[in-house]
Design a protein around this motif. Structure first.
Motif, short mmCIF file in Angstrom:
data_model
loop_
_atom_site.label_atom_id
_atom_site.label_comp_id
_atom_site.label_asym_id
_atom_site.label_seq_id
_atom_site.Cartn_x
_atom_site.Cartn_y
_atom_site.Cartn_z
N PRO A 38 57.71 59.94 58.42
CA PRO A 38 57.01 58.84 59.09
C PRO A 38 56.54 57.77 58.10
O PRO A 38 56.12 58.08 56.98
CB PRO A 38 55.79 59.52 59.74
N LEU A 39 56.62 56.52 58.54
CA LEU A 39 56.21 55.38 57.71
C LEU A 39 54.76 55.54 57.24
O LEU A 39 54.44 55.23 56.09
CB LEU A 39 56.37 54.10 58.54
N GLU A 40 53.90 56.03 58.14
CA GLU A 40 52.47 56.20 57.80
C GLU A 40 52.31 57.10 56.58
O GLU A 40 51.46 56.84 55.72
CB GLU A 40 51.70 56.83 58.97
N ASP A 41 53.11 58.16 56.51
CA ASP A 41 53.00 59.10 55.38
C ASP A 41 53.39 58.41 54.07
O ASP A 41 52.81 58.66 53.02
CB ASP A 41 53.91 60.32 55.60
N ILE A 42 54.40 57.54 54.16
CA ILE A 42 54.85 56.83 52.96
C ILE A 42 53.79 55.83 52.52
O ILE A 42 53.45 55.76 51.33
CB ILE A 42 56.19 56.10 53.26
N ALA A 91 57.27 54.31 41.59
CA ALA A 91 57.15 54.54 43.03
C ALA A 91 58.15 55.61 43.47
O ALA A 91 57.82 56.49 44.27
CB ALA A 91 57.41 53.23 43.79
N ALA A 92 59.35 55.55 42.92
CA ALA A 92 60.37 56.55 43.26
C ALA A 92 59.90 57.94 42.85
O ALA A 92 60.05 58.91 43.59
CB ALA A 92 61.69 56.20 42.57
N GLU A 93 59.29 58.04 41.67
CA GLU A 93 58.80 59.34 41.18
C GLU A 93 57.73 59.90 42.13
O GLU A 93 57.78 61.07 42.51
CB GLU A 93 58.22 59.17 39.76
N ASP A 94 56.77 59.04 42.54
CA ASP A 94 55.71 59.50 43.45
C ASP A 94 56.29 59.97 44.78
O ASP A 94 55.90 61.01 45.31
CB ASP A 94 54.71 58.36 43.71
N LEU A 95 57.22 59.18 45.32
CA LEU A 95 57.81 59.53 46.62
C LEU A 95 58.65 60.81 46.51
O LEU A 95 58.62 61.66 47.40
CB LEU A 95 58.67 58.36 47.14
N ALA A 96 59.38 60.93 45.41
CA ALA A 96 60.21 62.12 45.20
C ALA A 96 59.34 63.37 45.13
O ALA A 96 59.66 64.40 45.74
CB ALA A 96 61.04 61.96 43.93
N GLN A 97 58.23 63.27 44.38
CA GLN A 97 57.33 64.43 44.26
C GLN A 97 56.78 64.84 45.62
O GLN A 97 56.64 66.01 45.92
CB GLN A 97 56.17 64.12 43.30
N ALA A 98 56.48 63.84 46.47
CA ALA A 98 55.85 64.13 47.76
C ALA A 98 56.85 64.57 48.84
O ALA A 98 56.55 65.44 49.64
CB ALA A 98 55.07 62.90 48.23
N PHE A 99 58.01 63.93 48.87
CA PHE A 99 58.88 64.11 50.05
C PHE A 99 60.24 64.75 49.77
O PHE A 99 61.01 64.97 50.70
CB PHE A 99 59.09 62.77 50.76
N TRP A 100 60.59 64.98 48.52
CA TRP A 100 61.88 65.61 48.24
C TRP A 100 61.70 67.06 47.82
O TRP A 100 60.72 67.35 47.13
CB TRP A 100 62.61 64.85 47.13
N PRO A 101 62.62 67.94 48.19
CA PRO A 101 63.76 67.64 49.06
C PRO A 101 63.28 67.39 50.49
O PRO A 101 62.36 68.04 50.94
CB PRO A 101 64.62 68.90 48.97
N GLY A 102 63.95 66.44 51.18
CA GLY A 102 63.54 66.13 52.54
C GLY A 102 64.21 64.88 53.08
O GLY A 102 65.03 64.27 52.38
N PRO A 103 63.83 64.49 54.31
CA PRO A 103 64.56 63.42 55.02
C PRO A 103 64.15 62.01 54.63
O PRO A 103 63.78 61.19 55.48
CB PRO A 103 64.22 63.72 56.49
#
Ligand code: TXA
Ligand code: MG
Length: 320
Positions: free
Chosen positions: A201-205, A83-95
């Motif tokens: 935004p929570l929706e994006d996550i 899950a961390a990998e997916d979120l990192a790919q989508a939202f990092w670098p970022g808030p």
């Protein structure tokens, strides 16, 4: 706290390098991120971390977010998952800030996560933050760069108004774009829990993960009883506070000039005491079931945060 000259650094290479060196050597440097200005310290330096709490005038040790220049450096300190990998790919670098289990061999100061066995990590998007983190070459712990209880700063002038004389420097990168702190998501338990709304935004996550995110978990500082949060580090040993002397069968955690098993600060320095608190509690807990007597700590400056944490650690535990 003694007043110091707060240097303003500009966005030129020599200034960035100088600010980064100052941080690496133990100084506090405020720097811009895309969300708000952070008050940065070398995350592996116990004393520098204690100085953050002192400069902010925080009455409690709230855990801090650690900022990295690259994903590979970040991954070395936490138990990474899919899950961390997916979120990192989508939202990092970022808030976005992710809370993960801290690797046992990570050298990050235990004071950073206030004794928790998790670590909040983030890769900021602001180009100046990235340059600064890269030049620092160490993980950088940073809460928002405001005095405790005040609003988060979104310009160097805000930081200066609140913290001048209390920190070594401010890296001036103009106004922050997002102006609102990062979203905090806890992935340390196997599922995803939102700890704070913020820049992503929570929706994006939820859209990315393809499932709803839990909103049940409260942030540690809202949890009153220690032990309520499974991962919260409270010593197994019973604590006896304000102990002017030690009884037979107890370990003694001292403060100031005295005979004891471990001393938070033999010179009576509260910054040094804060820097040692979690490490020493951990060390004495190795003698469990021996109870730990703790010498009185003055309730001023960082002493208030130390006493707050000690009271939590000493409070009756829920029976398990
Ligand atoms: O946008 C931001 O996140 C800014 C910039 C500077 O990065 N930082 C920021 O830090 O807002 P601060 O200290 O003001 O808020 C950090 C939050 C706190 O609510 C704290 O409880 C939570 O992060 N936190 C940190 N470590 C945690 C952990 N291990 N488990 C749960 N919550 C944690
Ligand atoms: Mg804050």
């Amino acid at each position: 706290m003694a007043s110091q000259l707060t240097q303003i650094f500009q966005t030129v290479d020599t200034d960035i390098r100088q600010a980064a060196k100052c941080l690496r050597d133990g100084g506090l440097i405020a720097f811009p991120t895309e969300t708000v200005y952070g008050l940065g310290a070398n995350a592996i330096d116990d004393t520098a971390i204690a100085m953050i709490y002192d400069a902010k005038g925080r009455p409690k040790f709230n855990p801090l977010i650690v900022h990295f220049a690259s994903l590979s450096e970040l991954k070395a300190h936490v138990d990474w998952n899919n899950a961390a990998e997916d979120l990192a790919q989508a939202f990092w670098p970022g808030p976005l800030t992710l809370v993960l289990q801290k690797n046992v061999d990570s050298p990050i100061s235990p004071l950073v996560s206030a004794g928790l066995d998790t670590l909040a990590v983030r890769l900021p998007a602001h180009p100046l933050a990235q340059q600064f983190l890269k030049a620092a070459g160490v993980p950088v712990a940073a809460p928002s760069a405001n005095r405790s209880g005040k609003m988060s700063p979104t310009s160097a002038a805000h930081v200066h108004a609140g913290l001048q004389g209390r920190i070594a420097g401010i890296l001036d990168g103009g106004d922050c774009k997002v102006g609102l702190e990062s979203t905090i998501l806890d992935l340390s338990t196997g599922s995803a829990n939102l700890l704070r709304h913020g820049g992503v935004p929570l929706e994006d996550i939820e859209a990315l993960l393809g499932r709803e995110v839990g909103k049940t978990q409260t942030v540690p500082q809202q949890i009153k009883a220690p032990g309520q949060l499974a991962s919260h580090y409270a010593p197994r040993a019973k604590l006896r506070l304000n102990a002017a002397d030690v009884s037979t069968g107890e370990c003694y955690l001292g403060f100031g000039q005295m005979e004891c098993d471990l001393n938070l600060s033999s010179s009576g320095d509260l910054i040094e005491a804060a820097a040692n608190l979690f490490r020493h509690l951990h060390a004495l807990d190795a003698f469990y079931p021996k109870p730990i007597a703790v010498a009185p700590i003055p309730n001023t400056g960082l002493g208030r945060a130390i006493n707050d944490r000690l009271r939590r650690a000493a409070a009756p535990r829920p029976t398990s």
